[in-house]
Design a protein around this motif. Sequence first.
Motif, PDB file in Angstrom:
ATOM      1  N   PHE A 263      -3.724  11.021  -8.061  1.00 43.66           N
ATOM      2  CA  PHE A 263      -3.164  10.216  -6.981  1.00 43.66           C
ATOM      3  C   PHE A 263      -3.728   8.792  -6.951  1.00 43.66           C
ATOM      4  CE2 PHE A 263      -3.606   8.450  -2.743  1.00 43.66           C
ATOM      5  CZ  PHE A 263      -2.286   8.395  -2.346  1.00 43.66           C
TER       6      PHE A 263
ATOM      7  N   SER B 222       6.017   2.609  -7.517  1.00 39.05           N
ATOM      8  CA  SER B 222       5.909   3.743  -8.428  1.00 39.05           C
ATOM      9  C   SER B 222       7.248   4.354  -8.826  1.00 39.05           C
ATOM     10  CB  SER B 222       5.008   4.811  -7.817  1.00 39.05           C
ATOM     11  OG  SER B 222       3.691   4.330  -7.766  1.00 39.05           O
TER      12      SER B 222
ATOM     13  N   ILE C 111      -2.596   6.010  -9.319  1.00 36.63           N
ATOM     14  CA  ILE C 111      -1.203   5.600  -9.092  1.00 36.63           C
ATOM     15  C   ILE C 111      -1.140   4.690  -7.865  1.00 36.63           C
ATOM     16  CG2 ILE C 111       1.152   6.477  -8.784  1.00 36.63           C
ATOM     17  CD1 ILE C 111       0.121   8.109 -11.022  1.00 36.63           C
ATOM     18  N   ASP C 112      -1.845   5.107  -6.798  1.00 32.45           N
ATOM     19  CA  ASP C 112      -1.833   4.324  -5.567  1.00 32.45           C
ATOM     20  C   ASP C 112      -2.370   2.921  -5.820  1.00 32.45           C
ATOM     21  OD1 ASP C 112      -1.561   3.925  -2.722  1.00 32.45           O
ATOM     22  OD2 ASP C 112      -3.741   4.084  -2.611  1.00 32.45           O
TER      23      ASP C 112
ATOM     24  N   TYR D 100       1.924  11.518  -5.234  1.00 35.59           N
ATOM     25  CA  TYR D 100       2.241  10.220  -4.657  1.00 35.59           C
ATOM     26  C   TYR D 100       3.528  10.304  -3.843  1.00 35.59           C
ATOM     27  CZ  TYR D 100       2.227   5.305  -3.828  1.00 35.59           C
ATOM     28  OH  TYR D 100       2.187   4.108  -3.182  1.00 35.59           O
TER      29      TYR D 100
ATOM     30  N   LEU E 122      -7.835  10.357  -1.733  1.00 33.63           N
ATOM     31  CA  LEU E 122      -6.636  10.542  -0.907  1.00 33.63           C
ATOM     32  C   LEU E 122      -6.972  10.791   0.562  1.00 33.63           C
ATOM     33  CD1 LEU E 122      -3.601  10.910  -0.485  1.00 33.63           C
ATOM     34  CD2 LEU E 122      -3.784  13.225  -1.338  1.00 33.63           C
TER      35      LEU E 122
ATOM     36  N   ASN F  15       5.925   7.828 -10.260  1.00 29.15           N
ATOM     37  CA  ASN F  15       5.925   8.483  -8.958  1.00 29.15           C
ATOM     38  C   ASN F  15       5.640   9.983  -9.107  1.00 29.15           C
ATOM     39  OD1 ASN F  15       6.183   8.712  -6.230  1.00 29.15           O
ATOM     40  ND2 ASN F  15       8.424   8.812  -6.252  1.00 29.15           N
TER      41      ASN F  15
ATOM     42  N   TYR G 299       2.680  11.777  -0.497  1.00 28.77           N
ATOM     43  CA  TYR G 299       2.007  10.766   0.327  1.00 28.77           C
ATOM     44  C   TYR G 299       3.016   9.780   0.905  1.00 28.77           C
ATOM     45  CZ  TYR G 299      -0.657   6.406   0.988  1.00 28.77           C
ATOM     46  OH  TYR G 299      -1.178   5.238   1.464  1.00 28.77           O
ATOM     47  N   GLN G 300       3.914   9.301   0.036  1.00 29.92           N
ATOM     48  CA  GLN G 300       4.904   8.329   0.504  1.00 29.92           C
ATOM     49  C   GLN G 300       5.858   8.931   1.507  1.00 29.92           C
ATOM     50  OE1 GLN G 300       6.996   5.962  -2.445  1.00 29.92           O
ATOM     51  NE2 GLN G 300       5.712   4.399  -1.536  1.00 29.92           N
TER      52      GLN G 300
END
Lengths: 284, 302
Positions: free
Chosen positions: B235, B246, B238-239, B256, A219, B252, B259-260
């Motif tokens: 994370f 997602s 998923i990314d 995540y 991340l 989601n 982050y979004q």
Amino acid sequence: MPAENEARRSHRRRQRRKWVSYLLLTVGAFIVLFPIYMTIVNSLLPADLIARRPPSLFPFHPEWSTYATAWSKGHLGIYLRNSAIETAIITVGQLTTAILSAYAFAFLDFPGKRVIFIVFLSTMMIPFEVTLVTNLSTISRLGWYNTFQGLTVPFLATGFGTFLLRQAFLQIPRDLREAASLDGYGNLRFMARVAVPLARPTVAALGVFSFLGAWNQYLWPLVVTGDNNAIRTVQIGLKQLQATQINQIDVTLAGTLIATAPMLILLIIFQKQLIRGLTAGAVK
Amino acid sequence: MRALGVVPKTRRRRNEALLGYALVLPALVVFSVFTFYPFARNFKLALYVTPPYPNLPSRYVGLHQVAQVLTSSSFLTSFETTLLFSVMVVPAGLLLGLALAVAAHRKLRGIAIYQTIFSSTVVTSIAVTAVIFGTLMNPVVGLLPWLGITTTPPLLENPTWALPCIAVLTVWQGIGLSFIIMSAGLQSVPDELLEASRVDGASAWTTFFRITVPLLSPIIFFALVVATITAFQSFGQIDLLTGTNSAFLHTNVLTYNIYQTLLVGAGNPGKAAILSIALFVATMLLTLVQIRLLERRVHYAR
């Protein structure tokens, strides 16, 4: 004779147990290895054979060029170098801060020690993701966006590392410290010459954990490295490789294997230390 | 005059204290700047709205925004997804790790090779794992078309199957660490106890549940807490596998979502801060619940 029967039965039971063990072990090994095996096979197959059904389970005509392509088109050389630098800085940094602070907590007396120790432990309760919002702006305000400082400095200390090493240091007899001080050893010399060498299994385990953690980060490198390749790490390189080589699964898979190879070698060398260090440390 | 080389006690104490502070200082600085300050600042950011256009000042809205985010369906679904994901991932990972560690804790020929194999997934990063399994779950070159099964939409574009699929690869990646932790624990279980139980004619199951599990319970507990926290922070997979789809694919998870909210589009630090606080509170509560409910049952040898 009953005793002989008993012995034979117990022998047979032991044999059966052994086979059950091997069966279980082999099933487990299959679960772990199958995905890796398929990755190796697919990375070596020509593109038209990957999609063939039934599939090829062995690359009879391996195409090694996928590795060269992944290396050059995926810029893996630069990314691997970046990952290596990042990982080295974080590992050395975490070990240093952990050794220094753990020594203070284990061997020195100072007002507020307990409170400060609890403060250290409390950092384990705050996941890095929770601090992402502000850390990102802190890094840009410091002018560290897309630099190695930005990539590494937030990770130079861990509560876990201090805790693990403190537990190891506490197992060193106090008498040893007294004896060393009679020999004129100051604290720093005692730390470097006696405490750290005695706690070596834990230090090694912590080093391996820091190393793996840093190498595998995802991340933070994703958000703090820019679009140019200057400091992008190999994990983010894989994302890019996957996105751009969408029609070349073999190349992407070759890239994942290149990215994993250094770690695998490390694991094989340090496996014993990893387990022994954990046993000697906090989770005994 | 003092005897040479003898430093007065008070001064020695003071020096020791100064050295103590100096040694904890580097870590403390890092923690202050990159853990505590950003953690605390979340509570301030949560009260401000950032307009969706650049260069406009953020506006104070107080707790209004907090209430709005915490009752939004986006937050509630991603919270639910995170919980569901942890339930899929944590027990399966612990059981696999424990089973393999027990199986490998024997003096059998070739056991070292098995041990290396089982711990090997600690070196496959989450990105590597996602790419490997993304290929195995691919609708054209993956495993299902091998078996002649076609799913429409494909597994990773399927709202029903995307999350379980991501859970599968997460469990797989976790095998290594789980195995190492459990093996380390098993090494501290005295062999004589296991041997004695066997000699007494106890079956493998009895030995496992009556001797191994109770003696291992501190380690299992430790592994459970670590695994839950890790699952809550998932994370990368998923990314890489469901990315911007997602929300639609029910993958989601909270990280995540953070982050979004923070980085996709105009970016909304206030909302991201609220989600971060929620992630922290959820992690904290879950850990506390585990400690309260389970630690009583943990058998400590000392």
